[in-house]
Write an enzyme that holds these catalytic residues in place. Structure first.
Site, PDB file in Angstrom:
ATOM      1  N   LYS A 221      -4.137  25.533  -0.750  1.00 28.13           N
ATOM      2  CA  LYS A 221      -4.260  24.071  -0.623  1.00 28.13           C
ATOM      3  C   LYS A 221      -4.485  23.443  -1.998  1.00 28.13           C
ATOM      4  CE  LYS A 221      -7.541  20.991   0.090  1.00 28.13           C
ATOM      5  NZ  LYS A 221      -6.993  19.849  -0.641  1.00 28.13           N
ATOM      6  N   GLY A 273     -13.496  24.411  -7.927  1.00 28.94           N
ATOM      7  CA  GLY A 273     -13.818  22.998  -7.734  1.00 28.94           C
ATOM      8  C   GLY A 273     -15.268  22.739  -8.058  1.00 28.94           C
ATOM      9  N   SER A 274     -15.836  21.750  -7.374  1.00 32.29           N
ATOM     10  CA  SER A 274     -17.192  21.316  -7.710  1.00 32.29           C
ATOM     11  C   SER A 274     -18.237  22.281  -7.154  1.00 32.29           C
ATOM     12  CB  SER A 274     -17.436  19.918  -7.149  1.00 32.29           C
ATOM     13  OG  SER A 274     -17.296  19.949  -5.746  1.00 32.29           O
ATOM     14  N   THR A 275     -19.390  22.290  -7.802  1.00 33.47           N
ATOM     15  CA  THR A 275     -20.489  23.154  -7.352  1.00 33.47           C
ATOM     16  C   THR A 275     -20.961  22.729  -5.962  1.00 33.47           C
ATOM     17  OG1 THR A 275     -21.112  23.649  -9.600  1.00 33.47           O
ATOM     18  CG2 THR A 275     -22.829  23.921  -7.944  1.00 33.47           C
ATOM     19  N   GLY A 278     -18.632  24.133  -3.510  1.00 37.29           N
ATOM     20  CA  GLY A 278     -18.815  25.590  -3.570  1.00 37.29           C
ATOM     21  C   GLY A 278     -20.009  26.032  -2.735  1.00 37.29           C
ATOM     22  N   CYS A 329     -13.431  22.614 -16.545  1.00 40.23           N
ATOM     23  CA  CYS A 329     -14.729  23.152 -16.105  1.00 40.23           C
ATOM     24  C   CYS A 329     -15.462  23.834 -17.256  1.00 40.23           C
ATOM     25  CB  CYS A 329     -14.535  24.105 -14.936  1.00 40.23           C
ATOM     26  SG  CYS A 329     -13.224  25.279 -15.223  1.00 40.23           S
ATOM     27  N   GLU A 426     -22.182  17.511 -14.983  1.00 38.14           N
ATOM     28  CA  GLU A 426     -20.800  17.626 -15.444  1.00 38.14           C
ATOM     29  C   GLU A 426     -20.163  16.229 -15.408  1.00 38.14           C
ATOM     30  OE1 GLU A 426     -18.314  19.982 -12.808  1.00 38.14           O
ATOM     31  OE2 GLU A 426     -17.446  21.006 -14.534  1.00 38.14           O
TER      32      GLU A 426
HETATM   33  P1  NDP Z   1     -13.896  19.150  -5.081  1.00 36.23           P
HETATM   34  O1  NDP Z   1     -14.755  20.330  -5.245  1.00 36.23           O
HETATM   35  O2  NDP Z   1     -14.209  18.183  -3.998  1.00 36.23           O
HETATM   36  O3  NDP Z   1     -12.373  19.579  -4.879  1.00 36.23           O
HETATM   37  C1  NDP Z   1     -11.840  20.851  -5.150  1.00 36.23           C
HETATM   38  C2  NDP Z   1     -10.913  21.265  -4.009  1.00 36.23           C
HETATM   39  O4  NDP Z   1     -11.661  21.486  -2.822  1.00 36.23           O
HETATM   40  C3  NDP Z   1      -9.875  20.221  -3.645  1.00 36.23           C
HETATM   41  O5  NDP Z   1      -8.689  20.844  -3.221  1.00 36.23           O
HETATM   42  C4  NDP Z   1     -10.551  19.518  -2.498  1.00 36.23           C
HETATM   43  O6  NDP Z   1      -9.643  18.801  -1.690  1.00 36.23           O
HETATM   44  C5  NDP Z   1     -11.186  20.662  -1.762  1.00 36.23           C
HETATM   45  N1  NDP Z   1     -12.315  20.331  -0.901  1.00 36.23           N
HETATM   46  C6  NDP Z   1     -13.089  19.215  -0.905  1.00 36.23           C
HETATM   47  N2  NDP Z   1     -14.052  19.316   0.043  1.00 36.23           N
HETATM   48  C7  NDP Z   1     -13.890  20.501   0.653  1.00 36.23           C
HETATM   49  C8  NDP Z   1     -14.570  21.183   1.716  1.00 36.23           C
HETATM   50  N3  NDP Z   1     -15.642  20.675   2.313  1.00 36.23           N
HETATM   51  N4  NDP Z   1     -14.122  22.395   2.100  1.00 36.23           N
HETATM   52  C9  NDP Z   1     -13.062  22.963   1.492  1.00 36.23           C
HETATM   53  N5  NDP Z   1     -12.370  22.363   0.503  1.00 36.23           N
HETATM   54  C10 NDP Z   1     -12.780  21.150   0.067  1.00 36.23           C
HETATM   55  O7  NDP Z   1     -13.833  18.397  -6.444  1.00 36.23           O
HETATM   56  P2  NDP Z   1     -13.463  16.852  -6.671  1.00 36.23           P
HETATM   57  O8  NDP Z   1     -12.015  16.761  -6.790  1.00 36.23           O
HETATM   58  O9  NDP Z   1     -14.101  15.978  -5.648  1.00 36.23           O
HETATM   59  O10 NDP Z   1     -14.169  16.574  -8.047  1.00 36.23           O
HETATM   60  C11 NDP Z   1     -15.558  16.271  -8.063  1.00 36.23           C
HETATM   61  C12 NDP Z   1     -16.201  16.862  -9.268  1.00 36.23           C
HETATM   62  O11 NDP Z   1     -16.074  18.267  -9.223  1.00 36.23           O
HETATM   63  C13 NDP Z   1     -15.546  16.489 -10.576  1.00 36.23           C
HETATM   64  O12 NDP Z   1     -15.994  15.275 -11.044  1.00 36.23           O
HETATM   65  C14 NDP Z   1     -15.952  17.631 -11.436  1.00 36.23           C
HETATM   66  O13 NDP Z   1     -17.242  17.395 -11.949  1.00 36.23           O
HETATM   67  C15 NDP Z   1     -15.987  18.802 -10.502  1.00 36.23           C
HETATM   68  N6  NDP Z   1     -14.762  19.619 -10.565  1.00 36.23           N
HETATM   69  C16 NDP Z   1     -14.833  20.837 -11.137  1.00 36.23           C
HETATM   70  C17 NDP Z   1     -13.689  21.591 -11.257  1.00 36.23           C
HETATM   71  C18 NDP Z   1     -13.708  22.916 -11.893  1.00 36.23           C
HETATM   72  O14 NDP Z   1     -12.663  23.404 -12.333  1.00 36.23           O
HETATM   73  N7  NDP Z   1     -14.819  23.584 -11.944  1.00 36.23           N
HETATM   74  C19 NDP Z   1     -12.395  21.118 -10.803  1.00 36.23           C
HETATM   75  C20 NDP Z   1     -12.435  19.843 -10.136  1.00 36.23           C
HETATM   76  C21 NDP Z   1     -13.587  19.139 -10.051  1.00 36.23           C
HETATM   77  P3  NDP Z   1      -9.310  17.261  -2.099  1.00 36.23           P
HETATM   78  O15 NDP Z   1      -9.014  17.209  -3.543  1.00 36.23           O
HETATM   79  O16 NDP Z   1      -8.107  17.000  -1.326  1.00 36.23           O
HETATM   80  O17 NDP Z   1     -10.513  16.487  -1.738  1.00 36.23           O
END
Ligand code: NDP
Length: 516
Positions: A221, A273-275, A278, A329, A426
Site C-alpha cells: 500500500k 512511517g510515523s512512530t 508504528g 526519516c 520530527e
Molecule cells: P503515517 O505513518 O500516517 O503514514 C505512513 C503510511 O501508513 C501511509 O501509507 C499511511 O497511509 C499508512 N497508515 C496511516 N495510518 C495507518 C494505520 N492506522 N494502519 C496502517 N497504515 C496506516 O505518516 P504520515 O504520512 O501521516 O506523516 C506523519 C508524520 O510521520 C510526518 O510528519 C513525519 O514526521 C512522519 N513520517 C515518517 C516517515 C519515515 O520515513 N520515518 C515517513 C512518513 C512520515 P496514508 O498515507 O494513506 O494515510
C-alpha cells in the site's frame, strides 16, 4: 618587470619581507571567508520536459496481475503539490478489496512463487530492474510531479537506487543458503507492506525486492498522496510477466493500511512511517503470528567537531537537512557544533542557505521542491511557531515563493535547548535545530538524548575520534564525514522509537525468512 611592480598589479601576489614573491593566494582566516552572491547565482530556467508523461484520469487497484476497480466504488484525488492541480483519481480500497488482494497473493504464493527456484525468481527481479532503468526518466518525472521532490533528486538518486535494489536482491534470490551458512531459509508467505510518501518508489523497492527474492508474495500500500508511481511500477510488473498475484498494489488511506495489518491471512507486516502509527501496528500484531518490521521516525544528531573540514561539513549539514525538503526519516535535523567553531559554522550556513533555489521541482536547478502536502506544511509551520514561542531564533533567507503550491524556505534555529519541541519532535521539513557542545562526552550524551535512534553524523579530522564516538551513539546508521548516503548493500534501520528490523544488505533478507 620588477617584483614590486608585479605585486602592485595583483592582490593575490604577496611580497614577503626578503623581497621574494609568493604566488600563493593570500590565506583568509576561516572566520572571515565569505561567499559572494550577487546575480552570479541566478540561473536561466531549465525545466524537465513533462508533456510526454501519460497520467491516466483514474488509477485502479492492481490485484491478481490486473487493474481492477475498487469494490468500495470510491476514489480520491491525487494533487501535484507544486501546482495544487489534480493529477488523477486514485482508487480507495476497502477491507473487501484488501481481502481480494491478500487472497490473490496467497494463491500466487502457493501456486507459483513458493515452488519456483531462486534462480527463476532472480530472473524476474533482474527483468524488473532493467525495465525500471529503461523507464527511469519517465518515472522520475512522475515521482516529481506527484510528490514535489526535485527532479535532480528523483532522477539522480531515487530512480538509480530503485533499480539498484532490484538488481541487488535479484542476486540473492538463488544464494539464500550462502547468506545464512548452516541454516535452511524458508519464505514466510504473504507480506503486507505499507510505505510513506517521502520516497514512494524507493520505499516500494526496499520492501518488494527482498520479499520477492526470499520467495514471498506481496500486498503493497503506497501513501495516499503518492500512489501514482506505484501503479506505473505495477505496469512494469506486467511487462516483466511477473506471475499474476505475486505483487498486488492497493491504494487508499490509513483505513486501507489498517485493513492489511488486521487481515488474518497475512504472515508479515513491513511498515515505514510515523512512530505513532508504528505503535498502533505493534499493538495490532501483538498475540498474532505475524512478523513485524518497523522503520519509523528520527531526530538525528549531526555532530561537527572543531577539527572537522568545515566547508565540507557545511555541505554535509545542507544535504543532511535540506535533501528532499527535509522529508527524510534519517535527516540530520539536530546539528551539534563544537563551541569554538559555532560562529564560523553559523555564518557559513547562513550564506549557504541563501544560495539554495526553492521552486519548480521540475526545474533541473531547483534545490528544494514542494512540501508534499498541505497537511505536512501545516505541521512544519506549527512546529516552527512552537520554536519561536519557546524562545529559539529562526534564520531564513528572504525568498519569493511561488504563489501556488506548498513551500517552505530552508531554515535553521539557533538558541535551541534540549527541552524545546523543535529539538525533540520530527519536523520532517527543511528546518534545522542548531545546538552547541564542548566535549566529545557532552556531544554523545546530547546526541543520544532523544526517543529516536535512527541515524547520526560525525565530522572530524581524527579517525580515532570517529571510532570512539560512533560506538557510543545509539543510532542504527552513523555517517562519518558524509551524510545521507544510501546503498542497497548497506543495512538501514533504527533503535528505540525509530523501530526495529533492517532493510538493505544481507540483513534485509532476514525479516522475510525463517531459518531452520
Ligand atoms: P503515517 O505513518 O500516517 O503514514 C505512513 C503510511 O501508513 C501511509 O501509507 C499511511 O497511509 C499508512 N497508515 C496511516 N495510518 C495507518 C494505520 N492506522 N494502519 C496502517 N497504515 C496506516 O505518516 P504520515 O504520512 O501521516 O506523516 C506523519 C508524520 O510521520 C510526518 O510528519 C513525519 O514526521 C512522519 N513520517 C515518517 C516517515 C519515515 O520515513 N520515518 C515517513 C512518513 C512520515 P496514508 O498515507 O494513506 O494515510
Amino acid at each position: 618587470m620588477t617584483a614590486r611592480k608585479k605585486s602592485q598589479r595583483s592582490e593575490l601576489v604577496i611580497v614577503e619581507r626578503d623581497g621574494a614573491i609568493n604566488h600563493r593566494p593570500a590565506a583568509i582566516p576561516p572566520n572571515q571567508r565569505k561567499l559572494t552572491f550577487g546575480d552570479r547565482w541566478s540561473y536561466a530556467p531549465a525545466p524537465e520536459a513533462s508533456d510526454y508523461i501519460k497520467i491516466g484520469p483514474r488509477y485502479q487497484l492492481f490485484i491478481g496481475g490486473k487493474f481492477v476497480a475498487p469494490r468500495s466504488g470510491k476514489y480520491f484525488d491525487s494533487i501535484n503539490p507544486a501546482t495544487e492541480e489534480k493529477l488523477a483519481e486514485i482508487a480507495d480500497a476497502n477491507a473487501h478489496d484488501v481481502d481480494l488482494a491478500v487472497s490473490s497473493a496467497r494463491r500466487a504464493y502457493n501456486g507459483t512463487w513458493k515452488k519456483m527456484s531462486g534462480r527463476e525468481r532472480g530472473k524476474y527481479l533482474y527483468r524488473i530492474a532493467r525495465l525500471i532503468q529503461e523507464k527511469s526518466r519517465e518515472l522520475a518525472v512522475l515521482e516529481t510531479m506527484d510528490g514535489g521532490k526535485t527532479i535532480k533528486e528523483s532522477r539522480d538518486i531515487d530512480l538509480p537506487l530503485v533499480a539498484a535494489h532490484f538488481f541487488y536482491y535479484a542476486g540473492w534470490a538463488d544464494k539464500l543458503e550462502y547468506a545464512f551458512p548452516g541454516r535452511t531459509p524458508h519464505s514466510l508467505g504473504v507480506a503486507g507492506q505499507i510505505i510513506p510518501w517521502n520516497f514512494p518508489l524507493l520505499m516500494a523497492a526496499w520492501k518488494l525486492a527482498p520479499a520477492l527474492a526470499c520467495g514471498n508474495t506481496c500486498v503493497l500500500k503506497p501513501a495516499e498522496t503518492t500512489s501514482i508511481t506505484a501503479m506505473h511500477l505495477a505496469e512494469i510488473f506486467q511487462h516483466a510477466e511477473l506471475p499474476d498475484g505475486v505483487v498486488n498494489i492497493i491504494t487508499g488511506a490509513g483505513a486501507t493500511g489498517k485493513a492489511i495489518v488486521d487481515h488474518p491471512n497475512i504472515d508479515k507486516i513491513a511498515f515505514t512511517g510515523s512512530t505513532s502509527v508504528g505503535k498502533l501496528l505493534t499493538q495490532a500484531v501483538a498475540g498474532t503470528k505475524k512478523k513485524l518490521t518497523l522503520e519509523l521516525g528520527g531526530k538525528a544528531a549531526n555532530i561537527i567537531f572543531e577539527d572537522a573540514p568545515i566547508d565540507q561539513a557545511v555541505e554535509g549539514i545542507i544535504s543532511g537537512i535540506y535533501f528532499n525538503q527535509g522529508h527524510v526519516c534519517c535527516a540530520g535535523s539536530r546539528l551539534f557544533v563544537q563551541e569554538g567553531i559555532f560562529a564560523t559554522v553559523i555564518r557559513k550556513l547562513r550564506d549557504r542557505i541563501a544560495t539554495l533555489r526553492v521552486g519548480n521541482p521540475l526545474d533541473k536547478n531547483t534545490d528544494i521542491g514542494a512540501i508534499n502536502s498541505r497537511m505536512q506544511l501545516d505541521k512544519i509551520c506549527e512546529l516552527v511557531d512552537s520554536g519561536l514561542k519557546q524562545g529559539a531564533k529562526l534564520v531564513q533567507p528572504r525568498l519569493r515563493l511561488p504563489a501556488k503550491g506548498y513551500w517552505y524556505p530552508p531554515s535553521f534555529f539557533t538558541g535551541v535547548t534540549a527541552s524545546h519541541r523543535i529539538a525533540q519532535e520530527e519536523i520532517f521539513g527543511p528546518v534545522l535545530s542548531v545546538m552547541t557542545f564542548r566535549t566529545p562526552e557532552e556531544a554523545i550524551e546530547r546526541a543520544n538524548n532523544t526517543p529516536y535512534g535512527l541515524s547520526a553524523g560525525v565530522w572530524t579530522d581524527k579517525g580515532s575520534k570517529i571510532f570512539k564516538i560512533v560506538n557510543k551513539l545509539r543510532a542504527g546508521v552513523v555517517w562519518a564525514n558524509t551524510y545521507n548516503k544510501f546503498d542497497p548493500t548497506s543495512p538501514f534501520g533504527g533503535y528505540k522509537e525509530s523501530g526495529f528490523g533492517r532493510e538493505g544488505g544481507v540483513h534485509g533478507l532476514l525479516p522475510y525468512l525463517t531459518l531452520n
